[in-house]
Design a protein around this motif. Sequence first.
Motif, PDB file in Angstrom:
ATOM      1  N   LEU A 258       0.921  -1.357  -0.108  1.00 16.14           N
ATOM      2  CA  LEU A 258      -0.011  -0.205   0.048  1.00 16.14           C
ATOM      3  C   LEU A 258       0.942   1.292  -0.111  1.00 16.14           C
ATOM      4  CD1 LEU A 258      -3.063   0.938   0.154  1.00 16.14           C
ATOM      5  CD2 LEU A 258      -2.613   1.112   2.577  1.00 16.14           C
TER       6      LEU A 258
ATOM      7  N   GLY B 132      -3.394   4.131  -1.852  1.00 20.51           N
ATOM      8  CA  GLY B 132      -3.577   3.200  -2.898  1.00 20.51           C
ATOM      9  C   GLY B 132      -2.687   2.514  -3.522  1.00 20.51           C
TER      10      GLY B 132
ATOM     11  N   PRO C 141      -0.560   6.699  -6.306  1.00 20.08           N
ATOM     12  CA  PRO C 141      -1.487   5.650  -6.601  1.00 20.08           C
ATOM     13  C   PRO C 141      -2.111   6.238  -7.938  1.00 20.08           C
ATOM     14  CG  PRO C 141      -1.944   6.177  -4.442  1.00 20.08           C
ATOM     15  CD  PRO C 141      -0.478   7.366  -5.067  1.00 20.08           C
TER      16      PRO C 141
ATOM     17  N   THR D 226      -5.913   1.735  -7.902  1.00 18.64           N
ATOM     18  CA  THR D 226      -6.586   1.856  -6.648  1.00 18.64           C
ATOM     19  C   THR D 226      -7.851   1.114  -6.742  1.00 18.64           C
ATOM     20  OG1 THR D 226      -5.406   3.702  -6.186  1.00 18.64           O
ATOM     21  CG2 THR D 226      -7.252   3.188  -4.742  1.00 18.64           C
TER      22      THR D 226
ATOM     23  N   LEU E 289      -9.240  -1.887  -4.641  1.00 18.77           N
ATOM     24  CA  LEU E 289     -10.498  -1.826  -3.978  1.00 18.77           C
ATOM     25  C   LEU E 289     -11.316  -3.026  -4.206  1.00 18.77           C
ATOM     26  CD1 LEU E 289     -12.546  -0.458  -2.200  1.00 18.77           C
ATOM     27  CD2 LEU E 289     -12.981   1.119  -3.917  1.00 18.77           C
TER      28      LEU E 289
ATOM     29  N   LEU F 213      -5.971  -2.601   5.777  1.00 19.42           N
ATOM     30  CA  LEU F 213      -6.653  -2.005   4.371  1.00 19.42           C
ATOM     31  C   LEU F 213      -7.993  -1.555   4.727  1.00 19.42           C
ATOM     32  CD1 LEU F 213      -5.157  -4.626   1.912  1.00 19.42           C
ATOM     33  CD2 LEU F 213      -4.339  -2.401   2.400  1.00 19.42           C
TER      34      LEU F 213
ATOM     35  N   LEU G  94      -9.616   3.938   0.472  1.00 20.85           N
ATOM     36  CA  LEU G  94      -9.450   3.916  -0.809  1.00 20.85           C
ATOM     37  C   LEU G  94     -10.451   4.488  -1.590  1.00 20.85           C
ATOM     38  CD1 LEU G  94      -8.848   0.120  -0.928  1.00 20.85           C
ATOM     39  CD2 LEU G  94      -6.960   1.824  -0.912  1.00 20.85           C
TER      40      LEU G  94
ATOM     41  N   THR H  55      -9.286   8.292  -1.684  1.00 20.04           N
ATOM     42  CA  THR H  55      -8.477   8.462  -2.626  1.00 20.04           C
ATOM     43  C   THR H  55      -8.961   8.550  -4.187  1.00 20.04           C
ATOM     44  OG1 THR H  55      -6.667   7.316  -1.263  1.00 20.04           O
ATOM     45  CG2 THR H  55      -6.388   7.386  -3.675  1.00 20.04           C
TER      46      THR H  55
END
Length: 476
Positions: A141, A154, A168, A173, A177, A190, A195, A198
């Motif tokens: 990550l 991400g 990222p 990303t 996800l 996580l 995410l 982001t």
Amino acid sequence: MRGNTDPTGQPAPPEPPSGRLVAWLGRLGPAAVGYAVFQALVGLLPDGLFGDTARYSLAVVSGLGTGVSAWLAGALLRARAAAGDGEDGEGSEGGEDGGLDGVPAQRRALTGGTRGAAEAAAPGPLPGLSAATYATLADRLTVFDDPLRGRLAGWPHALDEQPGPVRPTPTGTAYGLHIVLELGMPDGRLRASELVETLWRLRLPEGGWAARSQGVVGRPEVTALVLGALARAGADPRLLAAEAERCTERFSRELEPAGMELTHVVTTVLRGLLRAAPDSPALPLLRDALVDGAVTDPARGHRRCWGSRLTPPRGRAVAPSAVHTAQAVVALDRAARVLGEDANARATREEGIRWLLSCPGPAHDGCDDLESGHETVRRPHPVDASRHEVLSVRHFSAAWVVRALLTPDAPAVAADEEREAVWQEMLSGSAASVWRQQDNGIWTWDGVDLAYPLWMTYQGLSALRAHAVWMYQPGA
């Protein structure tokens, strides 16, 4: 000696007397048994039986024969016991018990005493693979402090990019996800919410998302990918609907002629919008464009299928493609569940399944239909009209074939043509091909830089998990 109960607590059936005797002889040792027979015969045979030499020779031969027989019988019993234990548990990863190249064989229904042994058996390989995937994603990550967009958490496009903080990307990303949601987030290393934030921060100023190599204009396939991941994570439906509307306004033959001609782009947009904006008026149009873009293949009984393009390039024929046919079947199946379908759409989708089942390859775990490939998406550059924007797209064919063969209607289509065995063989073979292309939960695209793309790990993992769900039998 065995205990008086089996693993379920029920009284164990008595061992047959002959089995106990041979097992006792096997434990005593073939040499000891042979010597005992030799001594007994020396004492029992009369002294006048052709002299001492003949008497001792007969005793030696009899002792050796008895010892060898006892050893063989004991070995046979041990082999049978081992085979019985293997049948109660789960198949190994390879060989006859494990199915094709590491894909576990489907479990058989259990009854009575076998149930307790199965409950004590070790799990199959998929839980360990999933845990390894999660651990690698958590370790890789990336947290990047962008001066304009703020904190980004991400992944870039691939896991093997240069060391150090790498910014990222929307594609990396979004697929990350998807993987996190696929695995169920077993701990807090996580966080889906992080995410999601982001991805919203990576949105372009004019709306939408684009790949790192595409620049400052949102592209429909990347935008739909991100919207699908955000929708799956539970993002605000109003924000998703607004972005979906901007995406579909730009995705037309006038504004996006290159994308509207490509099966990959149309199916990606269709799948993403079905998740993010199931009420979008653009969905029936995309579905119809995909149906109308099917071609017939004389080599496979004139069945309809798809190639890389939905319109022939300058009058040339479109070559059939397994990966694009699988992508179209999956997209049309999802569209049918959301939008319904008419007779033509259903017939075309089922023809695509029949075309896949007509693969002429002799080995369906390594046939040509499962060979991964790539294509190039060319568009006019959004800023400099004298240049072209070039995007290289790679396709994990085996994973797409698994997903197409696992659509709900695929088994029924195979049964209508009495090809259930072919369907099962192709499904197992394509799943085996998917399994072979990963190492410790991360999928690898060999022979190129950026050989560990996150999209490939997502597609491989989701295909295997879908296959595992199909194999599951309650109580097995």
